[in-house]
Design an enzyme around this catalytic site. Structure first.
Site: not given
Ligand SMILES: *Cc1c(COP(=O)(O)O)cnc(C)c1O
Length: 432
Positions: A292, A294, A335, A362, A391
């Site tokens: 995890p 985010r 996004y 800018c 992020y």
């Molecule tokens: C980005 C990523 C994560 C984390 O993703 P979240 O959406 O932030 O939980 C975990 N594993 C891999 C391989 C990723 O590229």
């Protein structure tokens, strides 16, 4: 009341994070500023850890995806909470090494790790390198051989699952730059190659099906697709792989309409599938890793800005410009990501004004949010953008040579800088 649990309003009508007045934070540390509730980060790590311990009888590891937000203190906190971390570059690995993070609990990702990054990982003894392709596998084996080491490896597999998320952040399908494809036989070829290599210890397989996912079914489906591959590997090679890494991607609440499930629900549903399907296939339940990112830090952080000018264009829209922008939060520009915006010093007033919040870069596309409802604001007011913990800092840039923001962690009534504001002198440090 708000999308983030660690945010509230105090008796002065000011927005708080972790019970700390955000207007005081703005005064003390200046704006723009990122602020996090440290207890919320720790709580999230503990919840993930507890549910993996409960559901897999301790046979699992939570690995925080540090690309969401990485700095020394964040990595120290992961170590204190007993989780691993996932790094995707030499820089993130260096950050972990600089606080003596246990190498065994580091997972190293990336679809195009450089030779130097692989050497760095081998020298530090990274526990699991998630190998993306055959070229990398061969290079890693060669480096390990030269150094007389055996490296733990997991192969990144594309399980081919569409997780119904924003197309820009979808990574599980066959048309992806990440990993070995299942359908083409590339995955089995990679597994057999890894098993035959003397200096490679193939610990298991990895998949990651996307990001900001609310639905539990794609995670369950990915686990069963992966277990089918474990079974196929056992049948064809006689080797039963020991570890399954299910990636990250759990959704968080950016808007009131977002409905993330408690992470324990995810863990329960997926573990039930993993445990029963492994048994059905005659396999031992593998050691499980989850990654995890985010969901650990996203809702634990917010960004504070000071309002500069307010530009009302009659019959068109009202622009409220702030002292940061796409340099500290590029996600709307990238996004069209949604965020909740609140006037921190008028948090108890009604949000009945529809505006576009713009940055100071800018670039016309330098917007934080369009057509969002906030309290009527004037120059000098403090705006808070919620759920910017993931992020944002990690995707920030120095566009327009704007220094990077400081990061403050709030905990039990105290606030401390864990990243200092970049200075103009530091901006020019590498210039010749
Ligand atoms: C980005 C990523 C994560 C984390 O993703 P979240 O959406 O932030 O939980 C975990 N594993 C891999 C391989 C990723 O590229």
């Amino acid at each position: 009341m708000y999308v983030s649990d660690c945010v509230s309003v105090n008796e002065r009508g000011h927005l708080t994070i972790g019970n700390y007045d955000t207007c005081e934070l703005a005064k003390k540390f200046g704006t723009p500023l990122y602020a996090f509730d440290e207890n919320e980060i720790r709580k999230n790590l503990r919840e993930f850890k507890k549910s993996i311990d409960d559901e897999y009888a301790g046979n699992g590891l939570v690995v925080y995806a540090s690309k969401a937000f990485c700095c020394k203190e964040m990595v120290r906190i992961c170590n204190e909470e007993g989780t691993g971390i996932d790094v995707v570059s030499g820089g993130e690995l260096y950050t972990a090494m600089s606080v003596d993070f246990p190498a065994e609990n580091i997972v190293f990702h990336g679809n195009n790790k450089t030779y130097d990054e692989l050497v760095m990982a081998v020298d530090y003894g990274v526990g699991r390198i998630i190998v993306d392709n055959l070229t990398e596998l061969e290079t890693l084996d060669k480096i390990a051989k030269e150094k007389g080491k055996t490296m733990g490896v997991m192969l990144r597999i594309k399980p081919g699952i569409d997780a119904h998320t924003h197309s820009f952040i979808k990574t599980g399908q066959i048309d992806s730059k990440f990993g070995f494809a299942l359908e083409t036989g590339e995955a089995m070829e990679g597994i057999k190659a890894a098993l035959a290599m003397e200096n490679i210890n193939l610990r298991g397989l990895h998949c990651h099906i996307g990001s900001q996912i609310f639905d539990l079914d794609p995670f369950e489906l990915a686990a069963t697709v992966m277990l089918d591959l474990f079974k196929q590997v056992k049948d064809e090679t006689g080797t039963e792989l020991g570890e399954l890494n299910l990636g990250g991607g759990f959704g968080i609440k950016y808007l009131k309409s977002d409905r993330p499930r408690p992470y324990s629900d995810y863990m329960r549903k997926v573990s039930a599938a993993v445990n029963s399907y492994s048994a059905e296939l005659g396999l031992k339940t593998p050691f499980i890793l989850i990654e995890p990112g985010r969901s650990v830090v996203g809702a634990a952080g917010l960004t504070l800005y000071t309002v500069g000018c307010v530009k009302d264009i009659p019959d068109v829209r009202t622009y409220v410009s702030v002292d940061g922008g796409m340099c500290d939060n590029p996600r709307y520009a990238l996004y069209q990501s949604s965020y909740e915006v609140i006037c921190a010093n008028k948090a108890s007033e009604k949000r009945d004004w529809t505006v576009t919040v713009a940055g100071k870069c800018c670039e016309s596309g330098d917007l934080i949010q369009e057509w969002t409802r906030i309290q009527p604001v004037e120059p000098g007011d403090i705006l808070a953008v919620l759920s910017t913990g993931a992020y944002n800092y990690s995707m920030a840039s120095n566009y327009n040579r704007i220094p990077r923001l400081p990061v403050v962690f709030v905990k039990n009534g105290t606030a401390r800088e864990v990243i200092k504001r970049e200075t103009y002198a530091q901006l020019c440090e590498c210039d010749v």
